[in-house]
Motif scaffolding. Structure first.
Motif, PDB file in Angstrom:
ATOM      1  N   LEU A  33       0.815  -1.212   0.000  1.00 18.51           N
ATOM      2  CA  LEU A  33       0.000   0.000   0.000  1.00 18.51           C
ATOM      3  C   LEU A  33       0.848   1.261   0.000  1.00 18.51           C
ATOM      4  CD1 LEU A  33      -2.065  -1.383   2.974  1.00 18.51           C
ATOM      5  CD2 LEU A  33      -3.082  -0.971   0.713  1.00 18.51           C
ATOM      6  N   ASP A  34       0.503   2.163  -0.901  1.00 16.49           N
ATOM      7  CA  ASP A  34       1.042   3.514  -0.818  1.00 16.49           C
ATOM      8  C   ASP A  34       0.317   4.193   0.354  1.00 16.49           C
ATOM      9  OD1 ASP A  34       2.039   6.147  -1.619  1.00 16.49           O
ATOM     10  OD2 ASP A  34       0.007   6.480  -2.386  1.00 16.49           O
ATOM     11  N   TYR A  35       0.831   5.302   0.857  1.00 18.28           N
ATOM     12  CA  TYR A  35       0.162   5.960   1.991  1.00 18.28           C
ATOM     13  C   TYR A  35      -0.681   7.178   1.564  1.00 18.28           C
ATOM     14  CZ  TYR A  35      -0.920   7.949   6.452  1.00 18.28           C
ATOM     15  OH  TYR A  35      -1.631   8.461   7.507  1.00 18.28           O
ATOM     16  N   ASP A  36      -0.012   8.299   1.200  1.00 15.04           N
ATOM     17  CA  ASP A  36      -0.753   9.536   0.919  1.00 15.04           C
ATOM     18  C   ASP A  36      -1.618   9.400  -0.331  1.00 15.04           C
ATOM     19  OD1 ASP A  36       0.366  11.829   2.801  1.00 15.04           O
ATOM     20  OD2 ASP A  36       2.060  10.561   2.228  1.00 15.04           O
ATOM     21  N   GLY A  37      -2.873   9.785  -0.200  1.00 14.36           N
ATOM     22  CA  GLY A  37      -3.778   9.714  -1.347  1.00 14.36           C
ATOM     23  C   GLY A  37      -4.379   8.333  -1.519  1.00 14.36           C
ATOM     24  N   GLY A 215      -2.198   2.113  -5.097  1.00 14.30           N
ATOM     25  CA  GLY A 215      -1.525   3.415  -5.084  1.00 14.30           C
ATOM     26  C   GLY A 215      -2.276   4.435  -5.913  1.00 14.30           C
ATOM     27  N   ASP A 216      -1.923   5.691  -5.732  1.00 16.64           N
ATOM     28  CA  ASP A 216      -2.660   6.755  -6.429  1.00 16.64           C
ATOM     29  C   ASP A 216      -1.796   7.595  -7.367  1.00 16.64           C
ATOM     30  OD1 ASP A 216      -1.336   7.999  -4.089  1.00 16.64           O
ATOM     31  OD2 ASP A 216      -2.281   9.811  -4.863  1.00 16.64           O
ATOM     32  N   ASP A 217      -0.480   7.645  -7.107  1.00 14.14           N
ATOM     33  CA  ASP A 217       0.310   8.707  -7.736  1.00 14.14           C
ATOM     34  C   ASP A 217       1.165   8.177  -8.891  1.00 14.14           C
ATOM     35  OD1 ASP A 217       1.221  11.296  -8.091  1.00 14.14           O
ATOM     36  OD2 ASP A 217       1.674  11.597  -5.973  1.00 14.14           O
ATOM     37  N   LEU A 218       1.833   9.107  -9.590  1.00 14.06           N
ATOM     38  CA  LEU A 218       2.674   8.707 -10.728  1.00 14.06           C
ATOM     39  C   LEU A 218       3.805   7.786 -10.287  1.00 14.06           C
ATOM     40  CD1 LEU A 218       2.845  12.102 -12.666  1.00 14.06           C
ATOM     41  CD2 LEU A 218       1.493  10.074 -13.229  1.00 14.06           C
TER      42      LEU A 218
HETATM   43 MG   LIG Z   1       0.312   8.524  -2.908  1.00 13.80          MG
END
Ligand SMILES: [Mg+2]
Length: 268
Positions: A33-37, A215-218
């Motif tokens: 898991l990514d954290y932010d977003g 995840g959410d980001d690039l």
């Molecule tokens: Mg993120």
């Protein structure tokens, strides 16, 4: 393997259901898991970016079940992620995009950076201070991020242009890259990236282990690229964007649904 033009499918897909069926049967699993977003909504004050309600109790129950290795892979420093998820003590955390690794027993290691690259990063930090951007800067192993979440569009553009110009003038070598992210710009070492962290985790996993990455980001695209064909890749984001992920979930509702489903499959 999917191309970027192949759209991720939404949450009720057969792909997701098939994954959960395999998860029920699997002897082991890894939830990356990514954290932010992803687990936490963005906040202007990044020290206050706490997880969505229910995330901590769900991860706690998944960990307690003993069948899932839960790993957070973040651009933040590992210690910051640990603090934001503090009730969880048996987490594995990769920080600074994979440069740091903190195991559940608290042991820690950091990939070392070659002296020439470290010198460039130190010059880039010097430039940030001279440019008066210290309060917007996040200094971490192998990188410097400039944050502009919550600022007016004109100011964001001005800071971005100025930062790109200032750092470019330092003569960036191929060991460093500029990484735009949701809410800022980071100068950091090219490797390790999040994909390298995922590669290591795959190598360490049993071949029958079911693995998913959310995840959410690039920066999460590196992880999606590495995991596609081996595990489930999930974009967590309120709005859809082009991605290598195969499934798209809208937070927090569908994210919580995913974690609840995970818990029920590994508890059965
Ligand atoms: Mg993120």
């Amino acid at each position: 393997m999917p191309g970027i033009d192949e759209k991720a499918v939404h949450s009720d897909s057969a792909q997701l259901l098939n994954f959960f069926d395999r998860l029920s049967e699997a002897p082991a699993s890894a939830l990356l898991l990514d954290y932010d977003g992803t687990l936490a909504p963005f906040q202007t004050d990044r020290d206050r970016a706490y997880p969505y309600p229910k995330v901590i109790p769900l991860l706690e129950s998944i960990l307690r079940g003993g069948k899932t290795r839960v790993v957070i892979i973040s651009g933040r420093r590992a210690a910051e992620v640990k603090a934001l998820l503090s009730p969880l003590d048996s987490l594995e955390v990769w920080g600074a995009h994979g440069l740091e690794r903190m195991l559940p027993d608290g042991s820690y290691r950091q990939v070392s950076i070659d002296p020439e690259t470290a010198d460039l990063l130190s010059k880039a930090r010097g430039w940030v201070n001279e440019a008066g951007l210290t309060s917007q800067a996040e200094i971490k192993p192998g990188g410097i991020a400039i944050h502009w979440r919550g600022r007016a569009a004109a100011e964001r553009e001005r800071v971005e242009a100025r930062t790109r110009e200032g750092w470019a003038a330092l003569g960036i070598n191929p060991e460093l890259k500029l990484l735009p992210f949701d809410g800022g710009l980071e100068l950091r070492v090219t490797h390790p990236d999040k994909g390298d962290a995922v590669s290591t985790i795959i190598e360490e996993s049993n071949v029958h282990s079911q693995i998913a990455y959310l995840g959410d980001d690039l920066t999460d695209e590196d992880s999606f690229r590495v995991l596609n064909g081996r595990g489930l890749t999930v974009l967590v984001r309120p709005e859809y964007r082009d991605t290598l992920a195969r499934v798209w979930l809208c937070p927090p509702h569908e994210l919580i649904g995913f974690l609840e489903q995970w818990l029920s499959r590994v508890s059965a």
